[in-house]
Design an enzyme around this catalytic site. Structure first.
Site, mmCIF file in Angstrom:
data_model
loop_
_atom_site.group_PDB
_atom_site.id
_atom_site.type_symbol
_atom_site.label_atom_id
_atom_site.label_comp_id
_atom_site.label_asym_id
_atom_site.label_seq_id
_atom_site.Cartn_x
_atom_site.Cartn_y
_atom_site.Cartn_z
ATOM 1 N N ILE A 1 -10.414 -12.295 1.021
ATOM 2 C CA ILE A 1 -10.179 -10.852 0.907
ATOM 3 C C ILE A 1 -9.909 -10.611 -0.574
ATOM 4 O O ILE A 1 -9.053 -11.260 -1.176
ATOM 5 C CB ILE A 1 -9.006 -10.402 1.809
ATOM 6 C CG1 ILE A 1 -8.740 -8.898 1.651
ATOM 7 C CG2 ILE A 1 -7.749 -11.196 1.548
ATOM 8 C CD1 ILE A 1 -7.682 -8.377 2.636
ATOM 9 N N SER A 2 -10.674 -9.729 -1.172
ATOM 10 C CA SER A 2 -10.622 -9.561 -2.618
ATOM 11 C C SER A 2 -9.271 -9.033 -3.087
ATOM 12 O O SER A 2 -8.531 -8.384 -2.338
ATOM 13 C CB SER A 2 -11.726 -8.602 -3.083
ATOM 14 O OG SER A 2 -13.000 -9.157 -2.859
#
Length: 213
Positions: free
Chosen positions: A62-63
């Site tokens: 997840i960025s």
């Protein structure tokens, strides 16, 4: 119901986004509203609002919150926008987009992540997203054209199919490059004219395509 992570989310928006260069109030409000901790694995909840990517399994992440907000801001979404998201992963950016656009069409190549993202989005009552397991480099032509396309993984080059699926005035944000060096590129369509601009250097996991038989 009290949200024990509300304060952490407020701090994330203030210190990681607003104090940098995220200015769109709609983007800031969406980042403040979406419960990021619900999208990370249980053993990573304490990291959910920190200023770095978080592994979500299957070699994916997840960025970093800032990167999510920055890329979404570049799309210049309106409440009438139709958006294609390539690389939905755990569905966090999908949920952000769903608060900003009329319709979101999200594709993810790893079916287990698609299933997980769909369950989380359903639990949150998100109703304006269509999510499917598909090769993101091919886009989703059945629902084209799109007002905006965002790619959450690094392609070797800008996928031609995504350019083809941009509507007039559409904007495509995509990281391009190899493992060591990547640049986010902004592709815009104005009638028959397509422009391509390099924006900033980044590090993303590679865009996964199906292996040939």
């Amino acid at each position: 119901m009290d949200d024990p992570f509300a304060a952490a989310r407020d701090r994330m928006v203030e210190t990681q986004l607003a104090r940098r260069d995220i200015r769109d109030p709609r983007v800031l409000d969406a980042m403040r509203a979406v419960a990021r901790h619900l999208f990370v694995p249980p053993d990573a909840v304490d990291e959910a609002y920190e200023d770095h990517p978080v592994p979500i399994g299957y070699g994916q992440t997840i960025s970093q919150p800032y990167i999510v907000a920055w890329m979404v801001e570049q799309l210049r979404l309106t409440p009438h926008s139709r958006v294609l998201e390539v690389g939905a992963g755990c569905g966090y950016e999908t949920a952000i987009l769903a608060r900003l656009a009329r319709e979101v069409f999200a594709v993810e190549i790893i079916d287990a992540l698609t299933t997980r993202a769909r369950a989380t989005l359903d639990a949150l009552g998100v109703t304006n997203v269509q999510l499917a397991t598909r090769d993101g480099s091919l886009g989703w032509p059945a629902h084209a054209p799109f007002d905006a396309i965002v790619v959450a993984a690094a392609a070797h080059d800008v996928p031609p199919a995504l350019i083809d699926q941009l509507g007039d005035g559409g904007r495509l944000i995509v990281p391009v490059g190899g493992h060591e060096f990547q640049t986010i590129r902004l592709v815009e369509r104005r009638g028959a004219q397509v422009t391509d601009e390099e924006l900033v250097d980044v590090r993303f996991v590679p865009l996964v395509s199906p292996r040939p038989d």
